[in-house]
Design a protein around this motif. Structure first.
Motif, short mmCIF file in Angstrom:
data_model
loop_
_atom_site.label_atom_id
_atom_site.label_comp_id
_atom_site.label_asym_id
_atom_site.label_seq_id
_atom_site.Cartn_x
_atom_site.Cartn_y
_atom_site.Cartn_z
N HIS A 178 0.92 -1.48 -0.14
CA HIS A 178 -0.08 -0.05 -0.10
C HIS A 178 0.83 1.18 -0.02
O HIS A 178 0.67 2.40 -0.62
N ASP B 212 3.93 1.46 -1.18
CA ASP B 212 4.46 1.66 -2.50
C ASP B 212 3.62 2.11 -3.38
O ASP B 212 4.03 3.02 -4.23
N ASN B 213 2.38 2.10 -3.50
CA ASN B 213 1.31 2.52 -4.23
C ASN B 213 0.88 3.64 -4.18
O ASN B 213 1.01 4.56 -4.89
N ALA B 214 0.88 4.11 -2.83
CA ALA B 214 0.69 5.64 -2.48
C ALA B 214 1.97 6.55 -2.92
O ALA B 214 1.79 7.39 -3.61
N ARG B 215 3.29 5.82 -2.99
CA ARG B 215 4.29 6.60 -3.32
C ARG B 215 4.40 6.46 -4.94
O ARG B 215 4.84 7.77 -5.37
N VAL B 216 4.34 5.59 -5.78
CA VAL B 216 4.15 5.62 -7.24
C VAL B 216 2.92 6.74 -7.60
O VAL B 216 3.03 7.13 -8.81
N LEU B 217 1.97 6.85 -6.71
CA LEU B 217 1.02 7.65 -7.41
C LEU B 217 1.19 9.11 -6.65
O LEU B 217 0.54 10.05 -7.06
N GLY B 218 2.35 9.27 -6.15
CA GLY B 218 2.58 10.63 -5.76
C GLY B 218 2.02 11.36 -4.77
O GLY B 218 1.69 12.40 -4.88
N PHE B 219 1.36 10.31 -3.81
CA PHE B 219 0.48 10.93 -2.90
C PHE B 219 1.46 11.77 -1.59
O PHE B 219 2.75 11.43 -1.34
N GLY B 220 0.97 12.99 -1.28
CA GLY B 220 1.50 13.92 -0.15
C GLY B 220 1.24 13.17 1.35
O GLY B 220 0.57 12.22 1.16
N GLU C 191 -2.63 13.00 1.91
CA GLU C 191 -3.45 12.17 0.81
C GLU C 191 -2.99 10.66 1.52
O GLU C 191 -3.91 10.12 1.59
#
Lengths: 291, 268
Positions: B168, B170-178, B181
């Motif tokens: 989860h 990793d997914n947040a990071r590749v989606l560029g979440f601050g 978020e």
């Protein structure tokens, strides 16, 4: 290109990318270690823009680690990575990543999972617009009617389609894929390979793809080029250019003599690597050492 | 076809009396209730007369329950005016702060040592001070419930956020979440199963602290009801109050459980 930093890997700063080409993905003398065990050793490669590269390796070859480094999810111990001349220092929307499984958040509907990426790629749109665009991306992967479903209501193949749609929605020029079809049954796997190639061929400009797999057939079927990683430590042991005409059909390709000779060549690289490991004492001995 | 008689008995259809048996079997969870009721009834019947007033017969208690139902309902209302704000604040603050601390390294270093010392303090010891400190009984009782329910909710929320799976993140990071978020879209939903187990413990603590604090300064409420009739040695009403309070607690826990099943619909 000039190799500027030829001394110890630790002295190379991953933040600076002087000497990096202004085009494409560039990896120079990359090292990565985990718990003092070298996982990747001296990896140098370039991927041209719009090229589809298969990264083939056995388990333990560090191919997933290499992809995570390209994505910016890990920091290298030495060496440099750049995209279009810019040093890779962390994740970026320039490089969309599809993982083997679990790319979607289970608490959001499929449509909302994709809409998150739409919002990121083009901020300032209304929620409804984002959802509508998400549906368009889902339609591209054949999931136009599944937007309302939650990930646990979808099959493994549908979830991977959804993950691809989400990455397309990010609008990234680079697509990094970590064994995205590894958990699928063969029929589904071929269907998704063909879907991926179709999307890649139709888009303009074509995306730059790095596709990690341990499946030799998949690597040959998809790629313009195969890079073969050897194990312990992971390093590039071979490179084969694949000039089969596109669009490719798996049935036709797999029956061709040319395909079989490429396959044999790759097997040759693998067995030489296994032989080398045996000589280096890295292989499992009869007493079970080396496991 | 070559099946031995002993084996056939094993796979043959159930005998005719199975319906009665299955009805009884499905009611097996009530066995202990029936047993307790029988024991209670016989105790009130058989005990020497001078002790009998301590064991009002079940029917006497039932009558007392029926007669004091309006008063019990008023007491429930009065208790819930303490329980609901205290518990609600504890859940909001505990879950929110837990998610924030759980996903911020430097806040963990700052806050966890304090939590280690403060969380295990039995909240009962705050009762006299809270009553002295705050202007009226209701506000002090709300504060006590809040403190008691906060820690289990906070600690579970913290643990759930620290345990958010790598994929989860990793997914947040590749989606560029601050950071914000990540808190809202990833950490909070991912920690919900933990938050709910904290809420269950917290609700139990809330009822304990509610009734305990009502023993001190309350003029109404469930704990007060029991205390009041105990003072007058009106044991039928007192026991009725205990049973009624148990029922209210049970129903509240059940409601929380069904809320949890509704909120967390994904496999985890």
């Amino acid at each position: 290109m000039s190799i500027l930093n030829a001394n110890s890997p630790a002295s190379a700063s991953p933040a600076s990318a002087d000497g990096a080409p202004s085009q494409g993905l560039w990896v120079d003398k990359l090292y990565f270690a985990y718990d003092k065990v070298t996982v990747l050793e001296d990896i140098s490669l370039t991927v041209k823009e719009g090229e589809f590269v298969s990264l083939l390796g056995a388990s333990g070859s560090g191919k997933t680690t290499l992809l995570r480094l390209l994505a910016g999810l890990e920091r290298p111990a030495g060496g440099r990575i750049s995209w279009r001349g810019q040093a890779v220092t962390g994740p970026s929307l320039q490089r969309g990543t599809v993982f083997q499984e679990y790319s979607l958040f289970p608490w959001f509907r499929l449509r909302d999972n994709v809409a998150l990426a739409v919002t990121k790629a083009a901020p300032g749109r209304s929620k409804n617009e984002c959802r509508k665009m998400a549906d368009d991306y889902l339609a591209m992967v054949g999931l136009g009617d599944a937007g309302k479903k939650y990930p646990h209501e979808l099959s493994g193949g549908m979830r991977q389609r959804g993950a691809i749609a989400r990455t397309l929605a990010l609008g990234s020029p680079v697509l990094l894929m970590d064994e995205p079809f590894g958990a699928l049954d063969p029929a589904n796997r071929i269907r998704l390979q063909e879907l991926l190639l179709g999307i890649w061929m139709e888009s303009f400009p074509r995306r730059t793809v790095v596709f990690v797999t341990h499946d030799i057939d998949e690597a040959i079927f998809l790629g313009d080029r195969v890079l073969i990683l050897g194990s312990s430590p992971g390093r590039i042991i071979g490179e084969i250019k694949l000039d089969f005409s596109r669009p490719r059909s798996s049935a036709g390709l797999f029956a061709s003599d040319q395909f079989r000779s490429v396959r044999a060549e790759i097997s040759g690289y693998y067995s030489r690597d296994a032989y080398r490991q045996m000589h280096a004492g890295l292989y499992v001995t009869s007493s079970g050492e080396g496991i | 076809m070559g099946i031995k008689k002993s084996e056939r008995a094993f796979i043959s259809p159930a005998p005719k009396n199975s319906r009665l048996f299955s009805v009884l079997y499905s009611l097996r969870g009530l066995t202990l209730f029936a047993l307790a009721l029988a024991l209670w009834g016989s105790a009130s019947w058989l005990l020497p007369a001078k002790h009998q007033y301590l064991f009002p017969a079940p029917w006497t208690t039932a009558l007392a329950l029926w007669e004091s139902l309006p008063e019990l309902l008023r007491s429930t209302w009065s208790s819930f005016l303490i329980l609901i704000p205290g518990y609600f604040l504890a859940v909001v603050l505990g879950a929110g702060w837990g998610v924030v601390v759980g996903s911020t390294k430097w806040l963990q270093a700052l806050f966890i040592p304090f939590a280690r010392v403060a969380a295990p303090v039995p909240p009962t010891v705050y009762v006299p001070y809270a009553i002295a400190l705050l202007p009226n009984f209701r506000s002090s009782a709300i504060a006590i419930v809040l403190v008691a329910a906060f820690w289990p909710v906070f600690l579970n929320s913290l643990a759930g956020t620290v345990a958010v799976s790598e994929r989860h993140r990793d997914n947040a990071r590749v989606l560029g979440f601050g950071p914000f978020e990540y808190l809202r879209l990833v950490a909070f939903p991912a920690a919900l199963p933990f938050i709910f187990s904290g809420m269950h413990v917290g609700l139990g603590m809330s009822f304990i602290m509610l009734t305990v604090s009502e023993l001190f300064g309350a003029s109404s409420g469930l704990g007060r009801f029991v205390q009041y009739y105990a003072d007058f040695a009106d044991y039928p009403r007192m026991v009725a109050g205990i049973i009624y309070t148990g029922l209210v607690t049970f129903l509240s826990m059940t409601a929380l459980g069904s809320l949890e099943r509704r909120v967390i619909f994904w496999p985890h």
